[in-house]
Design a protein around this motif. Structure first.
Motif, PDB file in Angstrom:
ATOM      1  N   GLU A 149       0.794  -1.215   0.000  1.00  0.00           N
ATOM      2  CA  GLU A 149       0.000   0.000   0.000  1.00  0.00           C
ATOM      3  C   GLU A 149       0.837   1.281   0.000  1.00  0.00           C
ATOM      4  O   GLU A 149       0.308   2.361  -0.300  1.00  0.00           O
ATOM      5  CB  GLU A 149      -0.910   0.006   1.230  1.00  0.00           C
ATOM      6  CG  GLU A 149      -1.964  -1.090   1.193  1.00  0.00           C
ATOM      7  CD  GLU A 149      -2.712  -1.225   2.507  1.00  0.00           C
ATOM      8  OE1 GLU A 149      -2.312  -0.539   3.483  1.00  0.00           O
ATOM      9  OE2 GLU A 149      -3.665  -2.019   2.572  1.00  0.00           O
ATOM     10  N   ILE A 150       2.122   1.210   0.333  1.00  0.00           N
ATOM     11  CA  ILE A 150       2.908   2.441   0.446  1.00  0.00           C
ATOM     12  C   ILE A 150       3.135   3.078  -0.920  1.00  0.00           C
ATOM     13  O   ILE A 150       3.283   2.400  -1.931  1.00  0.00           O
ATOM     14  CB  ILE A 150       4.280   2.196   1.121  1.00  0.00           C
ATOM     15  CG1 ILE A 150       5.143   1.237   0.288  1.00  0.00           C
ATOM     16  CG2 ILE A 150       4.120   1.724   2.541  1.00  0.00           C
ATOM     17  CD1 ILE A 150       6.552   1.145   0.787  1.00  0.00           C
ATOM     18  N   SER A 151       3.144   4.384  -0.929  1.00  0.00           N
ATOM     19  CA  SER A 151       3.476   5.137  -2.135  1.00  0.00           C
ATOM     20  C   SER A 151       3.885   6.532  -1.706  1.00  0.00           C
ATOM     21  O   SER A 151       3.186   7.178  -0.918  1.00  0.00           O
ATOM     22  CB  SER A 151       2.293   5.202  -3.095  1.00  0.00           C
ATOM     23  OG  SER A 151       2.670   5.841  -4.297  1.00  0.00           O
ATOM     24  N   PHE A 152       5.013   6.994  -2.200  1.00  0.00           N
ATOM     25  CA  PHE A 152       5.560   8.270  -1.794  1.00  0.00           C
ATOM     26  C   PHE A 152       5.465   9.286  -2.925  1.00  0.00           C
ATOM     27  O   PHE A 152       5.497   8.929  -4.094  1.00  0.00           O
ATOM     28  CB  PHE A 152       7.020   8.115  -1.358  1.00  0.00           C
ATOM     29  CG  PHE A 152       7.199   7.265  -0.139  1.00  0.00           C
ATOM     30  CD1 PHE A 152       7.181   7.822   1.122  1.00  0.00           C
ATOM     31  CD2 PHE A 152       7.370   5.891  -0.251  1.00  0.00           C
ATOM     32  CE1 PHE A 152       7.339   7.042   2.257  1.00  0.00           C
ATOM     33  CE2 PHE A 152       7.532   5.096   0.864  1.00  0.00           C
ATOM     34  CZ  PHE A 152       7.516   5.674   2.124  1.00  0.00           C
ATOM     35  N   ILE A 153       5.378  10.537  -2.575  1.00  0.00           N
ATOM     36  CA  ILE A 153       5.349  11.617  -3.567  1.00  0.00           C
ATOM     37  C   ILE A 153       6.724  11.728  -4.213  1.00  0.00           C
ATOM     38  O   ILE A 153       7.751  11.727  -3.536  1.00  0.00           O
ATOM     39  CB  ILE A 153       4.961  12.945  -2.906  1.00  0.00           C
ATOM     40  CG1 ILE A 153       3.538  12.860  -2.341  1.00  0.00           C
ATOM     41  CG2 ILE A 153       5.068  14.106  -3.896  1.00  0.00           C
ATOM     42  CD1 ILE A 153       3.127  14.070  -1.532  1.00  0.00           C
ATOM     43  N   GLU A 154       6.746  11.842  -5.536  1.00  0.00           N
ATOM     44  CA  GLU A 154       8.010  11.993  -6.249  1.00  0.00           C
ATOM     45  C   GLU A 154       8.526  13.421  -6.106  1.00  0.00           C
ATOM     46  O   GLU A 154       7.760  14.385  -6.168  1.00  0.00           O
ATOM     47  CB  GLU A 154       7.836  11.641  -7.720  1.00  0.00           C
ATOM     48  CG  GLU A 154       7.501  10.191  -7.958  1.00  0.00           C
ATOM     49  CD  GLU A 154       7.754   9.765  -9.388  1.00  0.00           C
ATOM     50  OE1 GLU A 154       8.109  10.631 -10.205  1.00  0.00           O
ATOM     51  OE2 GLU A 154       7.609   8.565  -9.675  1.00  0.00           O
ATOM     52  N   GLU A 155       9.832  13.529  -5.928  1.00  0.00           N
ATOM     53  CA  GLU A 155      10.473  14.830  -5.799  1.00  0.00           C
ATOM     54  C   GLU A 155      11.813  14.804  -6.524  1.00  0.00           C
ATOM     55  O   GLU A 155      12.543  13.819  -6.457  1.00  0.00           O
ATOM     56  CB  GLU A 155      10.716  15.193  -4.333  1.00  0.00           C
ATOM     57  CG  GLU A 155       9.466  15.346  -3.481  1.00  0.00           C
ATOM     58  CD  GLU A 155       9.812  15.698  -2.051  1.00  0.00           C
ATOM     59  OE1 GLU A 155       9.844  16.902  -1.729  1.00  0.00           O
ATOM     60  OE2 GLU A 155      10.064  14.766  -1.272  1.00  0.00           O
ATOM     61  N   VAL A 156      12.118  15.892  -7.196  1.00  0.00           N
ATOM     62  CA  VAL A 156      13.436  16.081  -7.808  1.00  0.00           C
ATOM     63  C   VAL A 156      13.852  17.513  -7.507  1.00  0.00           C
ATOM     64  O   VAL A 156      13.102  18.449  -7.778  1.00  0.00           O
ATOM     65  CB  VAL A 156      13.407  15.866  -9.332  1.00  0.00           C
ATOM     66  CG1 VAL A 156      14.769  16.193  -9.936  1.00  0.00           C
ATOM     67  CG2 VAL A 156      13.015  14.439  -9.670  1.00  0.00           C
ATOM     68  N   TYR A 157      15.024  17.688  -6.917  1.00  0.00           N
ATOM     69  CA  TYR A 157      15.457  19.039  -6.615  1.00  0.00           C
ATOM     70  C   TYR A 157      16.975  19.104  -6.464  1.00  0.00           C
ATOM     71  O   TYR A 157      17.659  18.087  -6.343  1.00  0.00           O
ATOM     72  CB  TYR A 157      14.775  19.574  -5.358  1.00  0.00           C
ATOM     73  CG  TYR A 157      14.928  18.726  -4.121  1.00  0.00           C
ATOM     74  CD1 TYR A 157      15.962  18.945  -3.218  1.00  0.00           C
ATOM     75  CD2 TYR A 157      14.024  17.703  -3.847  1.00  0.00           C
ATOM     76  CE1 TYR A 157      16.094  18.179  -2.087  1.00  0.00           C
ATOM     77  CE2 TYR A 157      14.137  16.925  -2.715  1.00  0.00           C
ATOM     78  CZ  TYR A 157      15.173  17.170  -1.834  1.00  0.00           C
ATOM     79  OH  TYR A 157      15.300  16.397  -0.722  1.00  0.00           O
ATOM     80  N   GLU A 158      17.469  20.334  -6.474  1.00  0.00           N
ATOM     81  CA  GLU A 158      18.893  20.616  -6.318  1.00  0.00           C
ATOM     82  C   GLU A 158      19.089  21.427  -5.063  1.00  0.00           C
ATOM     83  O   GLU A 158      18.304  22.327  -4.764  1.00  0.00           O
ATOM     84  CB  GLU A 158      19.413  21.393  -7.528  1.00  0.00           C
ATOM     85  CG  GLU A 158      20.881  21.790  -7.415  1.00  0.00           C
ATOM     86  CD  GLU A 158      21.336  22.640  -8.580  1.00  0.00           C
ATOM     87  OE1 GLU A 158      22.536  22.920  -8.656  1.00  0.00           O
ATOM     88  OE2 GLU A 158      20.477  23.040  -9.394  1.00  0.00           O
ATOM     89  N   ARG A 159      20.149  21.098  -4.319  1.00  0.00           N
ATOM     90  CA  ARG A 159      20.469  21.849  -3.112  1.00  0.00           C
ATOM     91  C   ARG A 159      21.973  21.900  -2.941  1.00  0.00           C
ATOM     92  O   ARG A 159      22.629  20.872  -2.784  1.00  0.00           O
ATOM     93  CB  ARG A 159      19.829  21.205  -1.887  1.00  0.00           C
ATOM     94  CG  ARG A 159      20.041  21.981  -0.594  1.00  0.00           C
ATOM     95  CD  ARG A 159      19.450  21.230   0.590  1.00  0.00           C
ATOM     96  NE  ARG A 159      18.002  21.084   0.455  1.00  0.00           N
ATOM     97  CZ  ARG A 159      17.275  20.324   1.262  1.00  0.00           C
ATOM     98  NH1 ARG A 159      17.864  19.652   2.236  1.00  0.00           N
ATOM     99  NH2 ARG A 159      15.974  20.234   1.077  1.00  0.00           N
ATOM    100  N   ASP A 160      22.544  23.091  -3.044  1.00  0.00           N
ATOM    101  CA  ASP A 160      23.984  23.290  -2.850  1.00  0.00           C
ATOM    102  C   ASP A 160      24.814  22.382  -3.759  1.00  0.00           C
ATOM    103  O   ASP A 160      25.787  21.768  -3.324  1.00  0.00           O
ATOM    104  CB  ASP A 160      24.356  23.048  -1.383  1.00  0.00           C
ATOM    105  CG  ASP A 160      23.644  23.992  -0.431  1.00  0.00           C
ATOM    106  OD1 ASP A 160      23.397  25.152  -0.831  1.00  0.00           O
ATOM    107  OD2 ASP A 160      23.330  23.575   0.694  1.00  0.00           O
ATOM    108  N   GLY A 161      24.419  22.302  -5.025  1.00  0.00           N
ATOM    109  CA  GLY A 161      25.167  21.491  -5.965  1.00  0.00           C
ATOM    110  C   GLY A 161      24.911  20.004  -5.874  1.00  0.00           C
ATOM    111  O   GLY A 161      25.570  19.214  -6.546  1.00  0.00           O
TER     112      GLY A 161
END
Length: 337
Positions: free
Chosen positions: A302-314
């Motif tokens: 049942e688990i499902s996580f929100i997708e995220e893509v990001y940059e932080r300090d290189g």
């Protein structure tokens, strides 16, 4: 080079044999949207979706995958909004990069189209005569073959048809990614050739093989081995068992990384600048680790996580629906970023 992996890109999706006309409801709406508007991606996601299906141990990552990643990075064009490739990569290296790009794009396409978690998709084991991947959606078994081609798609489709002859499924797709090296747009072509014979499917089997492989990449070797033992026992008895796994204090051997309100467990996957000019690491959400240790298969399903893509300090981060973290950066994740 890393900037290429975070830039928004679009993939052209082509309906090869009227799949739109055979679908209905939400599936039809989603497919129509991708046919009309393309599939939006970030480069790091392609390799995240592809890498989980390459076997490895935590301190010895697949050189085939790493070489293809670096060579692909060199050939991805930064300019423009569509994903395109140039011809700077050596021709003899293009086969591996085409395969990995096609796997990543095809897996991502299926997850977006069917609205499924990547942990529901499993690689079909066996010889090269077998199809590539399978998953279940609304009690329907779906099989798909992946191809990546620089020039044309007809030969690839003929090969897909040969491989599908020994299968039976509710739906069986071929996703053929056209990957020209002349700067023109990358495209994904969807087909549904016929199938014949039955192939047994178990959704837990697919998910647990997925997390067994992922735990190897993260560095949770004891947990991975315990999952493997349960898989082998299931193959003999048909029973998944219900007791918790015995993993000891393995989590204390790694590093906890906090991103927002989420905690991931990780070890360095690669730290060798002679192979790639940056670090690569996998992580796994601690909640998933706890569910696996508890052997709560229903909760895992049942688990499902929100997708995220990001940059932080290189540093570039990708988190997808199975709870896995894929990191690329100039230093290892040995402290909270």
């Amino acid at each position: 080079m890393l900037k290429k992996f975070i830039k928004n890109k679009k993939i052209t999706v082509v309906d090869g044999d009227n799949r739109l006309g055979t679908t209905s409801g939400e599936l039809k709406r989603k497919l129509q949207d991708m046919l009309s508007n393309g599939m939006n991606i970030k480069g790091i996601q392609i390799f995240h979706y592809a890498s989980i299906h390459y076997k490895t141990r935590w301190n010895s990552y697949s050189l085939r995958f790493l070489n293809a990643l670096v060579n692909s990075a060199a050939s991805i064009k930064y300019e423009g909004d569509v994903l395109s490739l140039d011809d700077r990569e050596e021709p003899e290296l293009q086969r591996d990069t085409s395969e990995i790009l096609a796997i990543g794009l095809s897996n991502m396409f299926m997850c977006k189209w069917y609205g499924i978690n990547i942990n529901k998709i499993g690689k079909i084991p066996g010889s090269n005569k077998r199809c590539d991947y399978r998953f279940q959606s609304n009690n329907r078994l779906i099989i798909y073959e992946v191809k990546g081609r620089k020039d044309g798609i007809k030969a690839a489709l003929r090969d897909c048809l040969k491989k599908k002859q020994g299968y039976s499924a509710d739906l069986m797709y071929s996703t053929i990614c056209h990957l020209p090296r002349d700067g023109s747009s990358v495209s994904l072509h969807l087909f549904d050739p016929p199938v014949n014979d039955h192939y047994e499917y178990d959704e837990y089997y697919t998910m647990l093989n997925h997390y067994r492989n992922l735990c190897e990449k993260v560095g949770l070797t004891i947990l991975s081995n315990q999952i493997y033992k349960r898989i082998k026992a299931f193959e003999e008895s048909g029973d998944w068992g219900g007791t918790s796994l015995e993993v000891g204090n393995v989590i204390k051997l790694g590093t906890n990384i906090t991103l927002g309100n989420r905690v991931f467990w990780t070890r360095t996957i690669l730290n060798n600048n002679e192979i790639v000019p940056f670090h690569i690491q996998f992580g796994l959400d601690k909640r998933v680790i706890e569910i696996l240790e508890e052997w709560n298969l229903q909760k895992l399903k049942e688990i499902s996580f929100i997708e995220e893509v990001y940059e932080r300090d290189g540093k570039l981060f990708s988190v997808i629906s199975d709870g896995s973290l894929f990191y690329m950066g100039n230093e290892s994740l040995n402290e909270n970023p």
